[in-house]
Write a protein that holds these residues in place. Structure first.
Motif, mmCIF file in Angstrom:
data_model
loop_
_atom_site.group_PDB
_atom_site.id
_atom_site.type_symbol
_atom_site.label_atom_id
_atom_site.label_comp_id
_atom_site.label_asym_id
_atom_site.label_seq_id
_atom_site.Cartn_x
_atom_site.Cartn_y
_atom_site.Cartn_z
ATOM 1 N N ASN A 11 0.783 -1.236 0.079
ATOM 2 C CA ASN A 11 -0.068 0.482 0.065
ATOM 3 C C ASN A 11 0.558 1.475 -0.407
ATOM 4 N N GLU A 12 1.764 1.386 -0.829
ATOM 5 C CA GLU A 12 2.561 2.421 -1.083
ATOM 6 C C GLU A 12 2.168 3.419 -1.810
ATOM 7 N N GLU A 13 1.365 3.782 -2.442
ATOM 8 C CA GLU A 13 0.478 4.252 -3.916
ATOM 9 C C GLU A 13 0.678 5.750 -3.992
ATOM 10 N N ASP A 40 5.260 -6.113 -4.780
ATOM 11 C CA ASP A 40 4.158 -5.698 -4.102
ATOM 12 C C ASP A 40 3.784 -6.810 -3.415
ATOM 13 N N ASP A 41 3.772 -6.546 -2.087
ATOM 14 C CA ASP A 41 3.133 -7.267 -1.076
ATOM 15 C C ASP A 41 1.411 -7.312 -1.196
ATOM 16 N N GLY A 42 1.041 -8.005 -2.206
ATOM 17 C CA GLY A 42 -0.852 -7.663 -1.769
ATOM 18 C C GLY A 42 -1.490 -6.175 -1.566
ATOM 19 N N ALA A 93 10.726 1.197 0.522
ATOM 20 C CA ALA A 93 9.865 1.656 -0.268
ATOM 21 C C ALA A 93 9.206 2.986 -0.173
ATOM 22 N N ASP A 94 9.008 3.523 1.647
ATOM 23 C CA ASP A 94 9.132 4.718 2.230
ATOM 24 C C ASP A 94 9.458 5.873 1.983
ATOM 25 N N LEU A 95 11.369 6.130 1.716
ATOM 26 C CA LEU A 95 12.128 6.867 1.255
ATOM 27 C C LEU A 95 12.950 6.847 3.064
ATOM 28 N N GLN A 96 12.753 6.514 3.823
ATOM 29 C CA GLN A 96 13.001 6.052 5.091
ATOM 30 C C GLN A 96 14.052 5.427 5.196
ATOM 31 N N ASP A 97 14.754 5.098 4.370
ATOM 32 C CA ASP A 97 15.955 5.243 4.346
ATOM 33 C C ASP A 97 16.432 5.595 2.863
ATOM 34 N N VAL A 202 0.809 6.014 5.961
ATOM 35 C CA VAL A 202 0.851 5.707 7.659
ATOM 36 C C VAL A 202 2.052 4.253 7.550
ATOM 37 N N SER A 203 2.480 3.926 9.124
ATOM 38 C CA SER A 203 3.353 2.742 9.017
ATOM 39 C C SER A 203 2.363 1.238 9.070
ATOM 40 N N LYS A 204 3.407 0.379 8.432
ATOM 41 C CA LYS A 204 2.658 -0.826 7.797
ATOM 42 C C LYS A 204 2.989 -2.103 8.980
ATOM 43 N N TYR A 205 3.502 -0.904 10.178
ATOM 44 C CA TYR A 205 3.732 -2.340 11.555
ATOM 45 C C TYR A 205 3.054 -1.442 12.637
HETATM 46 N N1 UDP Z 1 6.005 -3.685 3.912
HETATM 47 C C1 UDP Z 1 5.353 -4.568 3.401
HETATM 48 N N2 UDP Z 1 4.777 -5.789 3.762
HETATM 49 C C2 UDP Z 1 3.869 -5.722 4.869
HETATM 50 C C3 UDP Z 1 4.485 -4.446 5.849
HETATM 51 C C4 UDP Z 1 5.346 -3.976 5.103
HETATM 52 O O1 UDP Z 1 6.247 -5.400 2.195
HETATM 53 O O2 UDP Z 1 3.063 -6.507 5.348
HETATM 54 C C5 UDP Z 1 6.781 -2.997 4.044
HETATM 55 C C6 UDP Z 1 6.306 -1.661 3.460
HETATM 56 O O3 UDP Z 1 5.779 -0.526 2.497
HETATM 57 C C7 UDP Z 1 8.099 -0.490 3.708
HETATM 58 C C8 UDP Z 1 8.974 -1.296 4.831
HETATM 59 O O4 UDP Z 1 7.973 -2.785 4.392
HETATM 60 O O5 UDP Z 1 8.884 -0.509 2.048
HETATM 61 C C9 UDP Z 1 8.538 -1.515 5.759
HETATM 62 O O6 UDP Z 1 7.517 -1.146 6.468
HETATM 63 P P1 UDP Z 1 6.916 0.093 7.195
HETATM 64 O O7 UDP Z 1 7.395 1.869 6.751
HETATM 65 O O8 UDP Z 1 5.813 0.607 7.488
HETATM 66 O O9 UDP Z 1 7.477 -0.320 8.493
HETATM 67 P P2 UDP Z 1 8.039 0.719 10.020
HETATM 68 O O10 UDP Z 1 9.071 1.799 8.959
HETATM 69 O O11 UDP Z 1 7.516 1.460 9.987
HETATM 70 O O12 UDP Z 1 8.769 0.051 11.228
#
Ligand code: UDP
Ligand code: MG
Length: 334
Positions: A11-13, A40-42, A93-97, A202-205
């Motif tokens: 869900n990173e559109e 793409d993780d579904g 994918a979220d450019l946090q890194d 938003v975070s997926k965790y």
């Molecule tokens: N992600 C994934 N499947 C999931 C959850 C997250 O592929 O079930 C990917 C997400 O798209 C991102 C990366 O894993 O690229 C890290 O997730 P996220 O940024 O939500 O985690 P956080 O940085 O908040 O720990």
């Protein structure tokens, strides 16, 4: 040098196009040859369509679409199974890194290191709770784990191909990749970086996923919880000896032995509690043995794009569907 980048997306559109732009900008400076493998993780949003578009416009893009959401670690595993490069970078994918850090990682690889893992010296845009719980988790993990796992390290890292090949023959289902990479060995070095805030979305965790991830990490890398049972058992045994001596003393040398009820009540609760907790711990390990033993595939692929082969699930009565692959691919596949 041919470099593969693995990017799990769920869900990173909102961010995917910008991530692609930034990655390409950085990589073009670093190497003439690279591939970007998006998984793409579904996703339920438009991520898969955007990936198809990216793949259509850029030959260096490959996309693996999973059949459902298998979780971050499985998505990364799927990516690693499809890389061709001599060095492989895992990045969110979220450019946090920040993709710019890849340059430093590559330099370490040129120096001869097999793994250059990112260590977060600073994390922006995270809640104090996440910062605190992550800190606690990494330290706890390190106390418990049989192999030392570097502190404050996520999955952002560069790995030599031989490390990836080693990971690929590790069949376990509880995939705690950062631990597995530590287990593999070879020469590893830390690359400090500032973790930015999420570009969008938003975070997926969420909390429960984080807790599950923490459990996976601890249970798949440590037998300490089982050993704790022995120590707790010994402690309870020592306490019970004191209790026995006390009970005998009261019974033999005093006249007030009925009130000993409190002690036996406490002892029953205590022993019962400890037994239940460790029954749960043992159950958790047995559940994992059961799950591993089923030997199911770790993930299923719905569609692959850009690998030079058409791939999708063929069913006899499937409605006719055409998929075009590659930039100038004229042939249509059904
Ligand atoms: N992600 C994934 N499947 C999931 C959850 C997250 O592929 O079930 C990917 C997400 O798209 C991102 C990366 O894993 O690229 C890290 O997730 P996220 O940024 O939500 O985690 P956080 O940085 O908040 O720990
Ligand atoms: Mg993130």
């Amino acid at each position: 040098m041919f470099i593969s980048i693995v990017i799990p997306c769920y869900n990173e559109e909102e961010v995917i196009n910008e991530t692609h732009r930034r990655l390409v900008a950085v990589l073009e400076q670093l190497t003439p040859q690279f591939e970007l493998i998006y998984i793409d993780d579904g996703s339920q949003d438009k991520t898969a369509e955007l990936l198809k578009q990216l793949q259509h416009n850029d030959q260096r893009v490959k996309a693996v679409l999973l059949s459902r959401n298998f979780g971050h670690q499985m998505a990364v595993t799927a990516g690693l199974d499809h890389v061709c490069g001599e060095a492989v970078v895992l990045i969110d994918a979220d450019l946090q890194d920040p993709p710019e850090v890849i340059e430093e990682m590559l330099n370490q690889w040129y120096q001869g290191y097999d793994v250059a893992y990112g260590v977060r010296i600073d994390r922006q845009g995270e809640t104090p709770f996440k910062l605190w719980s992550a800190k606690l988790f990494y330290r706890l993990m390190n106390c418990l784990s049989d192999v030392p796992i570097p502190l404050d390290t996520g999955d952002f890292r560069l790995m030599d191909r031989r490390v990836v090949e080693a990971l690929k023959i590790m069949p376990e289902r509880d995939r705690f990749l950062r631990g597995m990479v530590s287990w593999v060995g070879f020469s590893q070095i830390a690359v400090p970086y500032q973790r930015s805030r999420r570009l969008a979305g938003v975070s997926k965790y969420p909390l429960f996923k984080m807790i599950r991830f923490a459990f996976d990490g601890i249970l798949s890398f440590s037998l300490v919880p089982l050993r704790l049972a022995i120590w707790a058992g010994l402690l309870a045994f020592a306490l019970s000896i004191i209790g026995i001596i006390y009970a005998l003393f009261v019974r033999l040398f005093t006249l007030s032995w009925v009130p000993g009820w409190t002690l036996s009540f406490i002892a029953i609760l205590f022993i019962g509690g400890i037994q239940l907790v460790f029954l749960g711990v043992i159950g958790e390990y047995i559940g994992r043995i059961y799950r591993e033993d089923k030997r199911r595939p770790l993930y299923l692929v719905r569609e692959k794009l850009g690998f030079g082969e058409e791939y999708y699930n063929r069913r006899p009565n499937r409605p006719k569907q055409t998929i075009t692959i590659g930039e100038n691919s004229s042939e249509k596949f059904r």
